[in-house]
Design a protein around this motif. Structure first.
Motif, PDB file in Angstrom:
ATOM      1  N   ASN A   1       8.645 -15.948  12.187  1.00 25.35           N
ATOM      2  CA  ASN A   1       9.651 -15.195  12.955  1.00 25.35           C
ATOM      3  C   ASN A   1       9.086 -14.026  13.745  1.00 25.35           C
ATOM      4  N   GLY A   2       7.802 -13.742  13.583  1.00 30.86           N
ATOM      5  CA  GLY A   2       7.180 -12.687  14.365  1.00 30.86           C
ATOM      6  C   GLY A   2       7.815 -11.333  14.139  1.00 30.86           C
ATOM      7  N   PRO A   3       7.929 -10.505  15.200  1.00 28.24           N
ATOM      8  CA  PRO A   3       8.481  -9.149  15.047  1.00 28.24           C
ATOM      9  C   PRO A   3       9.910  -9.130  14.521  1.00 28.24           C
ATOM     10  N   ALA A   4      10.616 -10.258  14.615  1.00 26.91           N
ATOM     11  CA  ALA A   4      12.000 -10.307  14.136  1.00 26.91           C
ATOM     12  C   ALA A   4      12.073 -10.500  12.625  1.00 26.91           C
ATOM     13  N   SER A   5      10.986 -10.794  11.996  1.00 31.99           N
ATOM     14  CA  SER A   5      10.996 -11.020  10.547  1.00 31.99           C
ATOM     15  C   SER A   5      11.373  -9.737   9.810  1.00 31.99           C
ATOM     16  N   ARG A   6      12.198  -9.882   8.778  1.00 29.56           N
ATOM     17  CA  ARG A   6      12.562  -8.707   7.980  1.00 29.56           C
ATOM     18  C   ARG A   6      11.363  -8.186   7.201  1.00 29.56           C
ATOM     19  N   TYR A   7      10.283  -8.968   7.165  1.00 27.78           N
ATOM     20  CA  TYR A   7       9.081  -8.563   6.446  1.00 27.78           C
ATOM     21  C   TYR A   7       7.965  -8.068   7.378  1.00 27.78           C
ATOM     22  N   ALA A   8       8.302  -7.887   8.637  1.00 23.04           N
ATOM     23  CA  ALA A   8       7.260  -7.522   9.603  1.00 23.04           C
ATOM     24  C   ALA A   8       6.528  -6.243   9.197  1.00 23.04           C
ATOM     25  N   ASN A   9       7.254  -5.300   8.588  1.00 18.37           N
ATOM     26  CA  ASN A   9       6.625  -4.035   8.208  1.00 18.37           C
ATOM     27  C   ASN A   9       5.998  -4.084   6.811  1.00 18.37           C
ATOM     28  N   TRP A  10       6.005  -5.269   6.195  1.00 14.72           N
ATOM     29  CA  TRP A  10       5.297  -5.441   4.921  1.00 14.72           C
ATOM     30  C   TRP A  10       3.786  -5.517   5.139  1.00 14.72           C
ATOM     31  N   PHE A  11       3.386  -5.677   6.388  1.00 19.86           N
ATOM     32  CA  PHE A  11       1.980  -5.875   6.703  1.00 19.86           C
ATOM     33  C   PHE A  11       1.578  -4.924   7.828  1.00 19.86           C
ATOM     34  N   HIS A  12       0.312  -4.873   8.119  1.00 20.43           N
ATOM     35  CA  HIS A  12      -0.205  -4.009   9.180  1.00 20.43           C
ATOM     36  C   HIS A  12      -0.523  -4.892  10.385  1.00 20.43           C
TER      37      HIS A  12
ATOM     38  N   VAL B   1      -3.967  -7.984  -7.707  1.00 22.16           N
ATOM     39  CA  VAL B   1      -4.424  -7.958  -6.318  1.00 22.16           C
ATOM     40  C   VAL B   1      -3.275  -7.416  -5.477  1.00 22.16           C
ATOM     41  N   PHE B   2      -3.238  -6.094  -5.352  1.00 19.09           N
ATOM     42  CA  PHE B   2      -2.126  -5.435  -4.685  1.00 19.09           C
ATOM     43  C   PHE B   2      -2.507  -4.836  -3.331  1.00 19.09           C
ATOM     44  N   ASN B   3      -3.765  -4.911  -2.980  1.00 19.33           N
ATOM     45  CA  ASN B   3      -4.192  -4.476  -1.647  1.00 19.33           C
ATOM     46  C   ASN B   3      -3.788  -5.506  -0.598  1.00 19.33           C
ATOM     47  N   HIS B   4      -3.875  -6.776  -0.974  1.00 20.24           N
ATOM     48  CA  HIS B   4      -3.574  -7.853  -0.041  1.00 20.24           C
ATOM     49  C   HIS B   4      -2.951  -9.014  -0.805  1.00 20.24           C
ATOM     50  N   CYS B   5      -2.373  -9.928  -0.080  1.00 22.98           N
ATOM     51  CA  CYS B   5      -1.796 -11.128  -0.672  1.00 22.98           C
ATOM     52  C   CYS B   5      -2.513 -12.340  -0.080  1.00 22.98           C
ATOM     53  N   GLY B   6      -1.937 -13.524  -0.276  1.00 24.04           N
ATOM     54  CA  GLY B   6      -2.469 -14.728   0.342  1.00 24.04           C
ATOM     55  C   GLY B   6      -1.635 -15.153   1.531  1.00 24.04           C
ATOM     56  N   HIS B   7      -2.193 -16.076   2.309  1.00 24.21           N
ATOM     57  CA  HIS B   7      -1.484 -16.492   3.530  1.00 24.21           C
ATOM     58  C   HIS B   7      -0.253 -17.343   3.238  1.00 24.21           C
TER      59      HIS B   7
ATOM     60  N   PHE C   1     -12.416  -9.301   6.899  1.00 20.15           N
ATOM     61  CA  PHE C   1     -11.910  -9.993   8.089  1.00 20.15           C
ATOM     62  C   PHE C   1     -11.371 -11.368   7.694  1.00 20.15           C
ATOM     63  N   GLU C   2     -10.909 -11.480   6.430  1.00 13.95           N
ATOM     64  CA  GLU C   2     -10.485 -12.771   5.902  1.00 13.95           C
ATOM     65  C   GLU C   2      -9.041 -13.076   6.295  1.00 13.95           C
ATOM     66  N   PRO C   3      -8.817 -14.049   7.196  1.00 14.65           N
ATOM     67  CA  PRO C   3      -7.451 -14.317   7.680  1.00 14.65           C
ATOM     68  C   PRO C   3      -6.472 -14.718   6.591  1.00 14.65           C
ATOM     69  N   ILE C   4      -6.955 -15.337   5.502  1.00 19.18           N
ATOM     70  CA  ILE C   4      -6.012 -15.803   4.481  1.00 19.18           C
ATOM     71  C   ILE C   4      -5.644 -14.703   3.487  1.00 19.18           C
ATOM     72  N   MET C   5      -6.124 -13.472   3.736  1.00 20.83           N
ATOM     73  CA  MET C   5      -5.805 -12.367   2.830  1.00 20.83           C
ATOM     74  C   MET C   5      -5.243 -11.176   3.608  1.00 20.83           C
ATOM     75  N   PRO C   6      -3.989 -11.275   4.106  1.00 22.54           N
ATOM     76  CA  PRO C   6      -3.391 -10.167   4.865  1.00 22.54           C
ATOM     77  C   PRO C   6      -3.143  -8.944   3.980  1.00 22.54           C
ATOM     78  N   LYS C   7      -3.437  -7.784   4.518  1.00 20.85           N
ATOM     79  CA  LYS C   7      -3.283  -6.535   3.769  1.00 20.85           C
ATOM     80  C   LYS C   7      -1.814  -6.143   3.691  1.00 20.85           C
ATOM     81  N   LEU C   8      -1.395  -5.762   2.480  1.00 22.55           N
ATOM     82  CA  LEU C   8      -0.020  -5.317   2.259  1.00 22.55           C
ATOM     83  C   LEU C   8       0.140  -3.848   2.638  1.00 22.55           C
ATOM     84  N   ASN C   9       1.295  -3.518   3.156  1.00 25.90           N
ATOM     85  CA  ASN C   9       1.604  -2.142   3.537  1.00 25.90           C
ATOM     86  C   ASN C   9       2.255  -1.439   2.351  1.00 25.90           C
TER      87      ASN C   9
END
Length: 598
Positions: A259-270, A242-248, A290-298
């Motif tokens: 950490n919001g926009p300050a997170s070093r992983y902010a650009n890991w997601f869309h 499952v490489f399109n998205h991960c879990g919450h 539209f599943e909130p617990i499955m954020p799409k990976l960048n």
């Protein structure tokens, strides 16, 4: 008159492609019934006078609109230029070149012809050979078998209870190990597992840790034990990636939440809008659906890409894994899949890369991304005829032929042909509980080229509507299993595995006037020929098959019909939803057989 608007060919895709390192398949489309014969005229562009030939093209498929022609060319110097000569019954001849249509053959043979520049071995799409022989079995781990009750998640229900989208029943890897003999006896030689990695749901498509097996199922060591046990029994293993998205609960996403926009992983997601939120059912970040617990990976992010490529390599190398089934594959960028293929094939050149794509997948099947896709177009054609009964046998045959013409032959040979899964209504339910109708669909699936896949429990009569009912617990009590259905599956799988003609590309449909729901087709290769008659109607019917060149030498290899074999005629009395599978005597050459059915 030849209808030129219907004539089509171009270099590449499914029209002109390398089948192997020495053979090029060349195809042409014409209006159905409009062209009597096609000649392929081909040669070497640097020395046409010395190296050229003309060969008759075979009409290998036809649908409601078109005839499809094919020729196999083995160019001596790995390159070939060519044109087509189309002949109409009334005498008209048209010559078709890349630069257009003409009423005379070309005089300048290096100008305007179709050009296959060079058959480079690296350009040949070569799915793993073992897939052609595979019969897959799909296991939904949480519902297949419980082997270690100590692993049960809190609140797990008693095995076999009423399922819901959130219930757990305690299926685990030890349970699969305990029941491998069932797969062997069934004839299975490849298994596809739904996700096994750490996640919060019972389906595990919300991965929280890609490097560890979910504790509910066992450990990494237990998975390795299972894969080794499968391999010892001749069973290949595919895991779900499952490489399109991960879990919450995936740590990088938790960091973004904190950490919001300050997170070093902010650009890991869309991320579309800060802070992360869900309004009216729509998250402010891209997700699966539209599943909130499955954020799409960048996957365009270099760190994300490196991480996922390492996950893919690790499990292939650590387990000796035989491939990946790749979830929501069409929503991931092509560049990522090209890199993924390169890395996985370095680790295991024989790995099978299977994409979940439910529509025309030609863009992913050119040898640089996937070996195959889950063949949902095939699924829908089969279900429309046998289960839903929306189409007749003629339309069914035309639809199958359209699909055969839409892909290179090696793609069809490696296709993953399923009739149901964890995402669909179960086959028996789609057939209205009619077991005989279900059997007809399975017969076609198991006598068609490509790799068939059986969803766990279909073989013993599990039914069920959409999730959660298509994900019932497997029934292991023999007294509650449909043993007759199980015997049917075992016989058909054994017949397929024993007969290369039932797995190869030789296929011809025969039309039967007046019996629109009777499907009759031949399966053949250089050694053997089979005739299959499937009565997709509740009314019985009798069919006469006349064979010249065989003198009646046929044998029944799996029928519920009454069959009488005379000198040159076979009388087949098919019950409602009945079938007959006949095999020609191996003493007779395939090409000597001509069949007519009435």
């Amino acid at each position: 008159m030849i209808i030129l608007e219907a004539v089509y060919h171009r270099i590449g895709l499914n029209w002109s492609y390398a089948y192997n390192e020495s053979t090029v398949h060349i195809r042409l489309r014409t209006k159905r019934g409009n062209v009597a014969q096609v000649q392929l005229v081909c040669g070497d562009k640097y020395n046409w006078d010395k190296y050229n030939e003309s060969m008759a093209m075979e009409q290998f498929a036809a649908d409601g609109l078109f005839d499809y022609w094919q020729a196999a060319v083995s160019p001596r110097f790995q390159r070939v230029v060519y044109y087509f000569a189309l002949y109409e019954e009334a005498g008209e001849t048209v010559y078709f070149l890349e630069k257009g249509f003409f009423d005379a053959p070309p005089k300048i043979l290096y100008e305007g012809l179709f050009d296959f520049p060079y058959l480079n071995p690296k350009d040949v799409h070569t799915p793993p050979e073992w897939v052609k022989e595979a019969v897959f079995y799909q296991i939904f781990p949480e519902r297949f078998a419980k082997g270690d009750p100590s692993l049960d998640p809190e609140g797990a229900l008693e095995w076999g209870g009423e399922p819901s989208p959130t219930h757990f029943f305690g299926g685990d890897l030890q349970g699969v190990l305990d029941h491998l003999d069932h797969l062997v006896e069934l004839g299975i030689n490849a298994v596809y597992f739904n996700p096994l990695f750490a996640a919060t749901t019972n389906h595990k498509y919300d991965t929280s840790d890609y490097m560890f097996v979910d504790p509910q199922f066992g450990t990494n060591e237990k998975l390795k034990e299972l894969v080794n046990a499968c391999h010892a029994r001749g069973i290949r293993v595919l895991l779900d990636g499952v490489f399109n998205h991960c879990g919450h609960l995936f740590p990088p996403f938790l960091d973004v939440q904190q950490n919001g926009p300050a997170s070093r992983y902010a650009n890991w997601f869309h991320i579309k809008e800060w802070p992360l939120k869900v309004e009216n059912g729509t998250p402010s970040y891209a997700t699966f659906g539209f599943e909130p617990i499955m954020p799409k990976l960048n996957t365009g992010n270099e760190e994300v890409k490196a991480y996922l490529l390492e996950v893919g390599r690790y499990w292939i190398s650590e387990l000796g894994l035989d491939g990946w089934r790749l979830d929501v594959a069409n929503e991931v960028d092509h560049a990522f899949w090209r890199e993924f293929r390169r890395e996985i094939k370095k680790a295991n050149p024989d790995a099978y890369l299977l994409g979940e794509i439910m529509h025309d997948a030609m863009l992913w099947l050119q040898g640089d991304q996937f070996d195959a896709v889950m063949n949902y177009p095939f699924t829908n054609i089969v279900l429309d005829f046998f289960a839903r009964r929306h189409i007749d046998a003629t339309r069914f045959a035309q639809s199958i032929n359209t699909q055969l013409a839409s892909f290179p032959q090696q793609v069809t040979e490696a296709a993953f042909n399923l009739l149901d899964s964890h995402d669909t209504v179960r086959l028996l339910t789609l057939c209205g509980g009619n077991k005989r109708l279900m059997q007809l669909a399975v017969i076609f699936q198991l006598t068609f080229q490509g790799a068939p896949c059986i969803y766990y429990g279909d073989e013993i009569g599990l039914d069920g509507e959409h999730d959660p009912y298509n994900r019932k617990c497997m029934e292991w009590d023999p007294a509650k299993q449909d043993r007759e259905l199980l015997a049917f599956f075992r016989h058909l799988i054994a017949l397929r595995k024993a007969q290369p003609a039932l797995r190869g590309s030789g296929l011809r449909f025969l039309t039967i006037p007046g019996l629109p729901q009777l499907l009759v087709y031949e399966r053949y290769d250089e050694r053997d020929r089979f005739l299959l008659l499937l009565n997709n109607d509740e009314s019985a019917c009798t069919v006469a098959v006349r064979s010249s060149g065989l003198n009646g030498l046929w044998q029944d290899v799996g029928s519920d019909a009454a069959i009488g074999i005379a000198e040159s005629t076979i009388e087949v009395a098919l019950p409602g939803f009945g079938y007959a599978i006949l095999q020609a005597s191996p003493d007779h050459l395939t090409k000597a057989i001509q069949l007519t059915v009435s």
